[in-house]
Design an enzyme around this catalytic site. Structure first.
Site, short mmCIF file in Angstrom:
data_model
loop_
_atom_site.label_atom_id
_atom_site.label_comp_id
_atom_site.label_asym_id
_atom_site.label_seq_id
_atom_site.Cartn_x
_atom_site.Cartn_y
_atom_site.Cartn_z
N LYS A 257 -25.63 21.77 43.92
CA LYS A 257 -25.14 21.05 44.78
C LYS A 257 -23.78 21.73 45.02
O LYS A 257 -22.94 21.71 44.34
CB LYS A 257 -25.26 19.54 44.68
CG LYS A 257 -24.14 18.81 45.78
CD LYS A 257 -24.26 17.39 45.64
CE LYS A 257 -23.32 16.64 46.51
NZ LYS A 257 -23.16 15.09 46.12
N ASP A 262 -16.47 15.97 49.69
CA ASP A 262 -17.09 14.91 49.92
C ASP A 262 -16.26 13.72 50.66
O ASP A 262 -15.87 13.06 49.85
CB ASP A 262 -18.36 14.68 48.97
CG ASP A 262 -19.26 13.35 49.25
OD1 ASP A 262 -19.15 13.18 50.54
OD2 ASP A 262 -19.83 12.83 48.39
N LYS A 269 -15.42 7.50 52.56
CA LYS A 269 -15.25 7.02 51.31
C LYS A 269 -13.76 6.14 51.12
O LYS A 269 -12.82 6.74 52.00
CB LYS A 269 -15.14 8.12 50.17
CG LYS A 269 -16.43 8.52 49.48
CD LYS A 269 -16.41 9.47 48.54
CE LYS A 269 -17.70 10.20 48.43
NZ LYS A 269 -18.49 9.32 47.63
N ASP A 280 -17.46 18.16 44.09
CA ASP A 280 -18.66 18.04 44.61
C ASP A 280 -19.65 19.20 44.80
O ASP A 280 -20.39 19.48 45.32
CB ASP A 280 -18.77 17.06 45.87
CG ASP A 280 -19.82 15.94 45.80
OD1 ASP A 280 -20.34 15.75 44.79
OD2 ASP A 280 -19.99 15.41 47.02
N ASP A 339 -22.81 9.48 53.37
CA ASP A 339 -22.28 9.81 51.80
C ASP A 339 -23.48 9.94 50.82
O ASP A 339 -22.86 10.56 49.83
CB ASP A 339 -21.34 8.57 51.41
CG ASP A 339 -20.64 8.88 50.23
OD1 ASP A 339 -20.35 10.22 50.28
OD2 ASP A 339 -20.01 8.06 49.59
N GLU A 341 -24.99 12.53 50.90
CA GLU A 341 -25.36 14.01 51.82
C GLU A 341 -25.96 14.91 50.40
O GLU A 341 -26.54 15.95 51.13
CB GLU A 341 -24.00 14.55 52.17
CG GLU A 341 -23.12 15.10 51.18
CD GLU A 341 -22.54 14.31 49.88
OE1 GLU A 341 -22.58 12.90 50.05
OE2 GLU A 341 -22.30 14.76 48.91
N ARG A 343 -28.18 14.88 48.41
CA ARG A 343 -29.90 14.99 48.35
C ARG A 343 -30.09 15.50 49.62
O ARG A 343 -31.34 16.21 49.75
CB ARG A 343 -30.15 13.39 48.17
CG ARG A 343 -29.98 12.53 49.19
CD ARG A 343 -30.25 10.93 48.84
NE ARG A 343 -28.93 10.50 47.89
CZ ARG A 343 -29.13 9.26 47.45
NH1 ARG A 343 -30.13 8.46 47.50
NH2 ARG A 343 -28.17 9.04 46.73
N1 BES Z 1 -20.74 13.00 45.54
C1 BES Z 1 -21.31 11.75 45.46
C2 BES Z 1 -21.33 11.17 44.11
C3 BES Z 1 -20.26 11.26 43.08
C4 BES Z 1 -19.60 10.23 42.75
C5 BES Z 1 -19.95 12.41 42.33
C6 BES Z 1 -18.63 9.87 41.75
C7 BES Z 1 -19.02 12.34 41.41
C8 BES Z 1 -17.99 11.13 41.08
C9 BES Z 1 -22.25 11.31 46.33
O1 BES Z 1 -22.36 12.38 47.44
C10 BES Z 1 -22.32 10.05 46.77
O2 BES Z 1 -21.23 9.87 47.49
N2 BES Z 1 -23.13 9.27 46.45
C11 BES Z 1 -23.14 7.99 46.83
C12 BES Z 1 -24.73 7.57 47.17
C13 BES Z 1 -24.74 6.36 47.85
C14 BES Z 1 -24.16 6.29 49.42
C15 BES Z 1 -26.32 6.06 48.02
C16 BES Z 1 -22.73 7.04 45.65
O3 BES Z 1 -22.95 7.43 44.40
O4 BES Z 1 -22.06 6.04 45.77
ZN ZN Z 2 -21.60 14.16 47.21
ZN ZN Z 3 -21.34 11.61 49.07
#
Ligand code: BES
Ligand code: ZN
Ligand code: ZN
Length: 489
Positions: A257, A262, A269, A280, A339, A341, A343
């Site tokens: 990834k 992000d 966020k 990210d 968010d 993104e 996947r």
């Molecule tokens: N990049 C984030 C995940 C992340 C969180 C990486 C903390 C490093 C530290 C990912 O893209 C994300 O935002 N995931 C969301 C998914 C949700 C919207 C279903 C999450 O984990 O909250």
């Molecule tokens: Zn992310």
């Molecule tokens: Zn994200």
């Protein structure tokens, strides 16, 4: 820079000699070192307890300017990771007092139950990784890495493990490369910059480099990935690195990834979560650095690295919650949350990679979910796969390298949480819980029957506070793991 040596401490002059000391057993059989340990243990303030330290200057017993003795605690606690940490700490200590070189005494003798190669490997890793500072953005460079780190061993080991020293240097240089990419701020690693940086270094190692730009991604219908990149001024790229040694039979694929920042997109966020999101792209950094490293190591297996690189930003051209996009493999995806993104870019990269390269095994690595950090904490990665043997092999490499991986389940009945009323699938779960699992199940819908595993490194990709052999910032998690794993697969 790393060298094994077996000098006579009484005859050859040394700037700084550093000796690890065990609290309850003897772990050195070099008489000169035993003498120094006895001398230290006579002092009230030194017992060999973990982190005990004493420094002697200009001794008569050895020709060293200074001798640092460091406690490791009880023998039962001395494992490769303790030695890695010892070596890292020792090197950092020298760096902080501005010393140009160090000589580390390697434990030996019958009480040590760790095999010699693992012990040397761990100590060299700790020393090499601990010697790195990321100070590119500081005007004043306060810390200078040591120029020379020697490990004191028995004479017969110098030649025998010389190759190991070279391997450790190469692999750890890969880890450091990934660390620096991750620590670089997002304004200096927009998709085009990050792509160029990867391509330049990969070409130097004679890897085959192909880059699909936005126009080509549109032609090839990377609908999910393009949706994620749509809000940014810097357009998405798909970077593919190929390492094809002669005679290699099977192909292993690594997919990383690469979200250079992000923001969350339209599902922006909040403050507190935004600040860390330059990391990210840690999955892509690990994959690129691994390919560059294995080319140097001349590994015998064919490896392709696929990195979807995008910036996730909100703007008038960004994708919206509720949008439906068509992924590379043809399934439609409802974007429940912009968010989620990671996947979206991964499914296009995974299905493209499987279609084009038909790999024997495909592993993706991604800072995918906060839920994985909640499940396993900040130091352990989650591994999700339908292939138990593959999971075991990954966990084993994780143990060896201390890039720890822990298996999470892939329950079939959780798949229904990803149902969409309008599209074939939705990119978020209808439940708040088990987010690391539902994210992996989402990916699994796009890998067909390929032998696939997913590694979620949202926790261990970076650290806020330095530890013994890593500074604050990117950890380079995945590079040492993959270099070990690719030899096992
Ligand atoms: N990049 C984030 C995940 C992340 C969180 C990486 C903390 C490093 C530290 C990912 O893209 C994300 O935002 N995931 C969301 C998914 C949700 C919207 C279903 C999450 O984990 O909250
Ligand atoms: Zn992310
Ligand atoms: Zn994200």
């Amino acid at each position: 820079m790393l060298k094994l040596t077996s000098v006579d401490l009484k005859k050859v002059g040394t700037e700084t000699l550093i000796i690890p000391v065990c609290e309850d057993k003897t772990i050195h059989d070099n008489p000169a070192i035993s003498l120094l340990i006895d001398k230290a243990l006579q002092l009230k303030e030194f017992t060999g307890k973990k982190d005990d330290e004493v420094i002697f200057y200009d001794l008569e017993e050895v020709k060293a300017k200074r001798v640092i003795l460091t406690g490791l605690g009880k023998l039962e606690k001395i494992d490769p990771e303790a030695l890695r940490a010892f070596a890292g700490r020792a090197v950092k200590k020298c760096m902080k007092i501005n010393l140009p070189e160090a000589l580390l005494a390697v434990p030996c003798g019958e009480n040590i139950k760790i095999d010699i190669a693992s012990m040397l490997e761990a100590m060299m890793e700790g020393a090499f990784l601990g010697n790195h500072v990321f100070n590119k953005y500081k005007k004043e460079k306060k810390l200078k890495p040591l120029k020379k780190i020697d490990l004191l061993v028995k004479p017969d080991m110098v030649k025998k493990y010389g190759v190991l020293a070279t391997r450790v240097e190469t692999v750890c240089a890969g880890t450091i490369l990934a660390r620096e990419w991750v620590s670089t701020p997002s304004n200096d690693k927009k998709p085009e910059q990050f792509t160029k940086s990867i391509a330049d270094l990969a070409k130097k190692e004679k890897l085959k480099v192909s880059v699909l730009n936005e126009k080509e991604l549109k032609q090839k219908k990377f609908g999910a990935m393009l949706a994620v990149g749509a809000g940014s001024q810097s357009k998405p790229r798909l970077v593919v690195l190929e390492y094809s040694p002669k005679g290699a039979k099977k192909t292993i694929a690594l997919v990383g990834k690469g979200v250079t920042f992000d923001s969350g997109g339209i599902n922006l966020k909040p403050t507190g979560s935004l600040e860390d999101m330059k990391i990210d792209m840690s999955g892509a950094a690990a994959v690129a650095a691994t390919l560059i490293t294995i080319a140097k190591l001349k590994l015998k297996v064919k490896v392709v690295g696929v990195m979807p690189i995008v910036e996730n930003m909100p703007s008038g051209s960004a994708c919206r919650p509720g949008d439906i996009v068509k992924s590379y493999d043809g399934k439609t995806v409802e974007i429940g949350n912009t968010d989620a993104e990671g996947r979206l870019i991964l499914i296009d990269a995974l299905s493209y990679c499987i279609k084009k390269y038909k790999p024997h095994t495909i592993i993706d690595i991604a800072t995918l979910t906060g839920a994985c950090v909640i499940a396993l904490g900040e130091k352990i990665a989650g591994v999700l796969s339908f292939d138990d043997e593959l999971v075991k092999t990954i966990e084993l490499s994780g143990k060896k390298t201390h890039e720890r991986c822990w298996s999470l389940p892939m329950p079939d009945d959780y798949k229904e949480l990803l149902k969409s009323d309008l599209a074939d699938i939705k990119n978020i779960s209808s439940s708040r819980w088990g987010g690391a699992i539902t994210a992996a199940l989402f990916l699994s819908e796009f890998v067909g029957d390929a032998r696939w595993a997913h590694i979620d490194i949202a926790g261990p990709a970076s650290i806020k506070k330095e530890h013994e052999y890593c500074g604050a910032g990117g950890t380079g998690f995945g590079v040492r793991l993959f270099c070990d794993l690719l030899e096992k697969l």
